[in-house]
Design a protein around this motif. Structure first.
Motif, PDB file in Angstrom:
ATOM      1  N   HIS A   1       0.862  -1.183   0.000  1.00  0.00           N
ATOM      2  CA  HIS A   1       0.000   0.000   0.000  1.00  0.00           C
ATOM      3  C   HIS A   1       0.898   1.234   0.000  1.00  0.00           C
ATOM      4  CE1 HIS A   1      -3.221  -2.785   0.861  1.00  0.00           C
ATOM      5  NE2 HIS A   1      -4.107  -1.809   0.765  1.00  0.00           N
ATOM      6  N   PHE A   2       0.675   2.099  -0.961  1.00  0.00           N
ATOM      7  CA  PHE A   2       1.549   3.249  -1.183  1.00  0.00           C
ATOM      8  C   PHE A   2       0.821   4.544  -0.834  1.00  0.00           C
ATOM      9  CE2 PHE A   2       3.301   6.625  -3.872  1.00  0.00           C
ATOM     10  CZ  PHE A   2       4.659   6.497  -3.634  1.00  0.00           C
ATOM     11  N   ALA A   3       1.401   5.354   0.050  1.00  0.00           N
ATOM     12  CA  ALA A   3       0.811   6.647   0.403  1.00  0.00           C
ATOM     13  C   ALA A   3       1.101   7.644  -0.719  1.00  0.00           C
ATOM     14  CB  ALA A   3       1.381   7.154   1.720  1.00  0.00           C
ATOM     15  N   ILE A   4       0.054   8.182  -1.330  1.00  0.00           N
ATOM     16  CA  ILE A   4       0.217   9.124  -2.447  1.00  0.00           C
ATOM     17  C   ILE A   4       0.414  10.540  -1.928  1.00  0.00           C
ATOM     18  CG2 ILE A   4      -0.865  10.085  -4.515  1.00  0.00           C
ATOM     19  CD1 ILE A   4      -2.545   7.492  -4.628  1.00  0.00           C
ATOM     20  N   ASP A   5      -0.493  10.963  -1.061  1.00  0.00           N
ATOM     21  CA  ASP A   5      -0.430  12.316  -0.509  1.00  0.00           C
ATOM     22  C   ASP A   5      -1.117  12.359   0.846  1.00  0.00           C
ATOM     23  OD1 ASP A   5       0.990  14.349  -1.893  1.00  0.00           O
ATOM     24  OD2 ASP A   5      -0.455  14.260  -3.536  1.00  0.00           O
TER      25      ASP A   5
ATOM     26  N   LEU B   1       4.593   9.817   9.956  1.00  0.00           N
ATOM     27  CA  LEU B   1       5.459   9.539   8.811  1.00  0.00           C
ATOM     28  C   LEU B   1       6.736   8.874   9.326  1.00  0.00           C
ATOM     29  CD1 LEU B   1       5.188  12.782   6.638  1.00  0.00           C
ATOM     30  CD2 LEU B   1       4.491  10.479   5.953  1.00  0.00           C
ATOM     31  N   ALA B   2       6.928   7.635   8.949  1.00  0.00           N
ATOM     32  CA  ALA B   2       8.142   6.895   9.327  1.00  0.00           C
ATOM     33  C   ALA B   2       8.630   6.181   8.073  1.00  0.00           C
ATOM     34  CB  ALA B   2       7.827   5.907  10.454  1.00  0.00           C
ATOM     35  N   SER B   3       8.819   6.966   7.028  1.00  0.00           N
ATOM     36  CA  SER B   3       8.930   6.446   5.658  1.00  0.00           C
ATOM     37  C   SER B   3      10.359   6.261   5.172  1.00  0.00           C
ATOM     38  CB  SER B   3       8.192   7.397   4.709  1.00  0.00           C
ATOM     39  OG  SER B   3       8.636   8.727   4.913  1.00  0.00           O
TER      40      SER B   3
ATOM     41  N   ILE C   1      15.550  -0.317  -2.832  1.00  0.00           N
ATOM     42  CA  ILE C   1      14.895   0.433  -3.906  1.00  0.00           C
ATOM     43  C   ILE C   1      13.651   1.193  -3.437  1.00  0.00           C
ATOM     44  CG2 ILE C   1      15.745  -1.059  -5.747  1.00  0.00           C
ATOM     45  CD1 ILE C   1      12.986  -2.428  -5.752  1.00  0.00           C
ATOM     46  N   ILE C   2      13.196   0.931  -2.227  1.00  0.00           N
ATOM     47  CA  ILE C   2      12.013   1.643  -1.717  1.00  0.00           C
ATOM     48  C   ILE C   2      12.356   3.023  -1.156  1.00  0.00           C
ATOM     49  CG2 ILE C   2      10.713  -0.449  -1.193  1.00  0.00           C
ATOM     50  CD1 ILE C   2      11.600   0.002   1.786  1.00  0.00           C
ATOM     51  N   ALA C   3      13.656   3.344  -1.018  1.00  0.00           N
ATOM     52  CA  ALA C   3      14.061   4.596  -0.361  1.00  0.00           C
ATOM     53  C   ALA C   3      14.007   5.757  -1.351  1.00  0.00           C
ATOM     54  CB  ALA C   3      15.460   4.456   0.236  1.00  0.00           C
ATOM     55  N   THR C   4      12.788   6.216  -1.623  1.00  0.00           N
ATOM     56  CA  THR C   4      12.576   7.241  -2.653  1.00  0.00           C
ATOM     57  C   THR C   4      12.083   8.573  -2.078  1.00  0.00           C
ATOM     58  OG1 THR C   4      10.396   6.252  -3.074  1.00  0.00           O
ATOM     59  CG2 THR C   4      12.196   5.581  -4.522  1.00  0.00           C
ATOM     60  N   GLY C   5      12.276   8.781  -0.777  1.00  0.00           N
ATOM     61  CA  GLY C   5      11.969  10.085  -0.183  1.00  0.00           C
ATOM     62  C   GLY C   5      10.492  10.427  -0.136  1.00  0.00           C
ATOM     63  N   ASP C   6       9.623   9.415  -0.099  1.00  0.00           N
ATOM     64  CA  ASP C   6       8.180   9.664  -0.188  1.00  0.00           C
ATOM     65  C   ASP C   6       7.661  10.540   0.950  1.00  0.00           C
ATOM     66  OD1 ASP C   6       8.153   7.881  -2.407  1.00  0.00           O
ATOM     67  OD2 ASP C   6       8.013   6.186  -1.029  1.00  0.00           O
ATOM     68  N   GLY C   7       8.103  10.264   2.183  1.00  0.00           N
ATOM     69  CA  GLY C   7       7.604  11.027   3.326  1.00  0.00           C
ATOM     70  C   GLY C   7       8.007  12.482   3.275  1.00  0.00           C
ATOM     71  N   VAL C   8       9.278  12.740   2.935  1.00  0.00           N
ATOM     72  CA  VAL C   8       9.756  14.121   2.836  1.00  0.00           C
ATOM     73  C   VAL C   8       8.977  14.871   1.755  1.00  0.00           C
ATOM     74  CG1 VAL C   8      11.737  15.594   2.282  1.00  0.00           C
ATOM     75  CG2 VAL C   8      12.067  13.536   3.678  1.00  0.00           C
ATOM     76  N   ALA C   9       8.776  14.213   0.603  1.00  0.00           N
ATOM     77  CA  ALA C   9       8.075  14.860  -0.512  1.00  0.00           C
ATOM     78  C   ALA C   9       6.614  15.138  -0.170  1.00  0.00           C
ATOM     79  CB  ALA C   9       8.175  13.991  -1.764  1.00  0.00           C
ATOM     80  N   MET C  10       5.950  14.169   0.457  1.00  0.00           N
ATOM     81  CA  MET C  10       4.550  14.383   0.849  1.00  0.00           C
ATOM     82  C   MET C  10       4.426  15.523   1.842  1.00  0.00           C
ATOM     83  SD  MET C  10       2.611  10.724   1.200  1.00  0.00           S
ATOM     84  CE  MET C  10       3.843   9.938   2.230  1.00  0.00           C
TER      85      MET C  10
ATOM     86  N   CYS D   1       4.616   7.985  -9.013  1.00  0.00           N
ATOM     87  CA  CYS D   1       4.616   8.751  -7.755  1.00  0.00           C
ATOM     88  C   CYS D   1       6.002   8.818  -7.138  1.00  0.00           C
ATOM     89  CB  CYS D   1       3.641   8.133  -6.762  1.00  0.00           C
ATOM     90  SG  CYS D   1       1.912   8.386  -7.155  1.00  0.00           S
ATOM     91  N   GLU D   2       6.726   7.699  -7.180  1.00  0.00           N
ATOM     92  CA  GLU D   2       8.084   7.690  -6.623  1.00  0.00           C
ATOM     93  C   GLU D   2       8.978   8.669  -7.365  1.00  0.00           C
ATOM     94  OE1 GLU D   2       8.769   3.238  -4.773  1.00  0.00           O
ATOM     95  OE2 GLU D   2       9.074   3.539  -6.926  1.00  0.00           O
ATOM     96  N   LEU D   3       8.884   8.679  -8.699  1.00  0.00           N
ATOM     97  CA  LEU D   3       9.694   9.614  -9.482  1.00  0.00           C
ATOM     98  C   LEU D   3       9.346  11.052  -9.119  1.00  0.00           C
ATOM     99  CD1 LEU D   3      11.683  10.399 -11.666  1.00  0.00           C
ATOM    100  CD2 LEU D   3       9.900   9.975 -13.381  1.00  0.00           C
ATOM    101  N   ARG D   4       8.061  11.337  -9.011  1.00  0.00           N
ATOM    102  CA  ARG D   4       7.609  12.681  -8.641  1.00  0.00           C
ATOM    103  C   ARG D   4       8.171  13.063  -7.258  1.00  0.00           C
ATOM    104  NH1 ARG D   4       2.087  14.502  -6.697  1.00  0.00           N
ATOM    105  NH2 ARG D   4       1.814  16.618  -7.487  1.00  0.00           N
ATOM    106  N   ASN D   5       8.135  12.124  -6.323  1.00  0.00           N
ATOM    107  CA  ASN D   5       8.673  12.379  -4.985  1.00  0.00           C
ATOM    108  C   ASN D   5      10.177  12.645  -5.022  1.00  0.00           C
ATOM    109  OD1 ASN D   5       6.166  12.071  -3.760  1.00  0.00           O
ATOM    110  ND2 ASN D   5       6.484   9.902  -3.292  1.00  0.00           N
TER     111      ASN D   5
END
Length: 519
Positions: free
Chosen positions: A155-159, A199-201, A215-224, A485-489
């Motif tokens: 499950h991926f958090a988008i925003d 957020l513990a992403s 490969i999951i370390a794409t900065g999602d939490g910081v970007a969101m 979404c990962e690329l955008r983040n």
């Protein structure tokens, strides 16, 4: 829609520790953990070296650990935070052990403590060279025993859901109400509404491509958090691990732990010259920023692609006992460390900045908390001391738990609109995402690496703006996918790194800009 008391985004040491504590304290309340891969996949899992903790009965002291942390942070640590984290360490370690985490002991039955770069004493507790894996195992096992914890893998958090999404709420203080989430198996997007969101992403290593992170370390939490208007700070302080295994055919990813140099390994150039004593009196035991910059300088001088880590003089039976995973991984690459040197290069490893939080883990957005590598707590300053990250995650997870135990958070009775993707279509050309990803990663390595310059970073911003524009157009017209979404983040994170790097006019810790050197 799912409604829960606590939404936790991420299943590493930070997210799991908080979840276990709050679920045990309030068995009547619901905790939902979402994670974009398997539940055990996180940066925690790949932490090799261990956790820095001061224990009784030796030469070590809180004062020494605090001083080592402050020295590594190069004047930018928050001293109150450093004291708090260091002095809380033994209690948090004891809790981990009570939950079933196992650490190596010596012949006398005492914890076998290691020493790493930047540390003045032996204080690293470890489980062979897979410490993070052992901690992750114990925490997941504990979480599965608690019926009020639900873990949703893939499950991926988008925003994050904030006032921005809710009609007539703009006048309220900026508040987080949960998140929009993509079920990666079904493709459905739904809302998780929560009293409090954590957020513990994890980290941002994949922004650079060459990284020790998964490969999951794409900065999602910081970007969101950034898109939600949270304060983001110190993004220029990206720590590069000096010794990632060099692979000529692919990107570096496997980490040769700091503890190997603590064990006595030497860094050499291809001619066999041991160069670290030329840069620092601590030689291979200097802090990571110094070792990484030294290797970078050697490679620029020689034009070589890598340097070597020499373990051939070490007690090999003891080495295999301490580092079985590293020993076997080298054998897989036809490197017999009894006779061969290990080819290594620096790789993106850890983000010292991130989402700004206070000592209770509160962000600048109400009801939004953050913990672990995605945060800027003030502990690391300009450069993280080795093995302080697992400790930080444990301490801040506890502080957030304590705060929420004493403060009841009730969400406002708001109506959150469903995710709207009307007019979008399924992207037919995945190659566009991959092309832009490779371009962005090469840009960050070439223009915003270990040693930076204003000219290169300004060029980087121009190139990044073009990538950003193309990706935003794709995002607006396409059905949501994780890779998009990962690329955008990662593009958001890359912007933050470059922009905040250009704002720093003094070299500190892991940040080095040739234009800041005083003539």
């Amino acid at each position: 829609m799912i409604e829960t008391n606590y939404l936790v985004i991420g299943s590493g040491i930070a997210g799991l520790t908080f979840s276990v504590k709050i679920a045990e304290r309030f068995p009547e309340k619901k905790v939902v953990i979402i994670t974009k891969s398997n539940e055990e996949e996180s940066n925690t899992k790949y932490a090799q070296g261990g956790m820095a903790v001061v224990l009784d009965g030796g030469k070590d002291s809180f004062k020494k650990h605090i001083e080592d942390t402050l020295i590594a942070g190069d004047g930018l640590c928050d001293e109150k935070v450093v004291k708090m984290v260091v002095t809380e360490g033994p209690k948090r370690l004891r809790e981990l052990m009570d939950w079933g985490a196992s650490f190596d002991v010596d012949k006398g039955g005492h914890l076998d403590l290691g020493k790493e770069g930047g540390h003045s004493e032996y204080r690293i507790v470890h489980h062979k060279d897979i410490t993070g894996y052992e901690i992750e195992r114990a925490l997941l096992n504990r979480a599965h025993q608690l019926p009020n914890i639900s873990i949703l893998p893939h499950h991926f958090a988008i925003d994050l859901v904030t006032n921005h999404h809710i009609k007539d709420s703009e006048s309220h203080p900026l508040t987080c109400y949960g998140a929009y989430v993509l079920d990666q198996i079904t493709g459905d997007i739904f809302t998780i509404k929560a009293n409090s969101t954590l957020l513990a992403s994890g980290g941002i290593g994949c922004v650079y491509g060459h990284t020790t992170n998964p490969i999951i370390a794409t900065g999602d939490g910081v970007a969101m958090a950034y898109r939600a208007k949270a304060i983001i700070q110190d993004m220029e302080f990206v720590q590069f691990h000096p010794t990632a295994l060099y692979e000529a055919k692919g990107e570096s990813s496997f980490l040769i732990s700091e503890a190997v140099r603590g064990f006595g390994a030497y860094l050499r150039d291809k001619k066999g010259y041991r160069f670290m004593p030329d840069y620092d009196k601590r030689a291979e035991l200097a802090s990571r920023d110094i070792v990484s910059q030294s290797i970078d300088n050697e490679l620029k001088k020689s034009g070589d692609t890598h340097v070597y880590l020499d373990c051939t003089h070490l007690d090999m039976e003891a080495f295999k006992n301490h580092f079985p995973n590293i020993y076997n991984k080298c054998l897989e690459h036809h490197i017999d460390i009894r006779t061969d040197w290990i080819p290594v290069i620096p790789a993106s490893h850890y983000l010292c900045g991130g989402i700004q939080v206070d000592m209770e883990g509160r962000t600048s957005i109400a009801d939004l908390f953050a913990c672990g590598e995605c945060t800027r707590t003030g502990l690391h300053g300009a450069n993280r001391l080795a093995s302080n990250s697992l400790l930080e995650a444990l301490v801040y997870a506890h502080n957030i738990f304590k705060h929420l135990s004493e403060n009841e958070y009730n969400y406002l009775d708001v109506n959150i609109p469903d995710w709207n993707d009307e007019g979008t279509t399924i992207a037919k050309e995945h190659v566009l995402i991959q092309h832009n990803l490779k371009q962005m990663q090469a840009l960050m390595r070439d223009y915003v690496g270990i040693v930076r310059s204003n000219k290169r970073m300004r060029k980087g911003i121009k190139h990044l703006d073009l990538i950003y524009s193309e990706v935003e157009d794709l995002y607006k017209e396409s059905k949501i996918t994780t890779s998009l979404c990962e690329l955008r983040n990662m593009i958001n994170v890359a912007h933050l790194i470059i922009r905040q790097s250009l704002e720093r006019t003094e070299n500190k810790g892991g940040y080095f800009n040739v234009d800041n050197v005083k003539n």
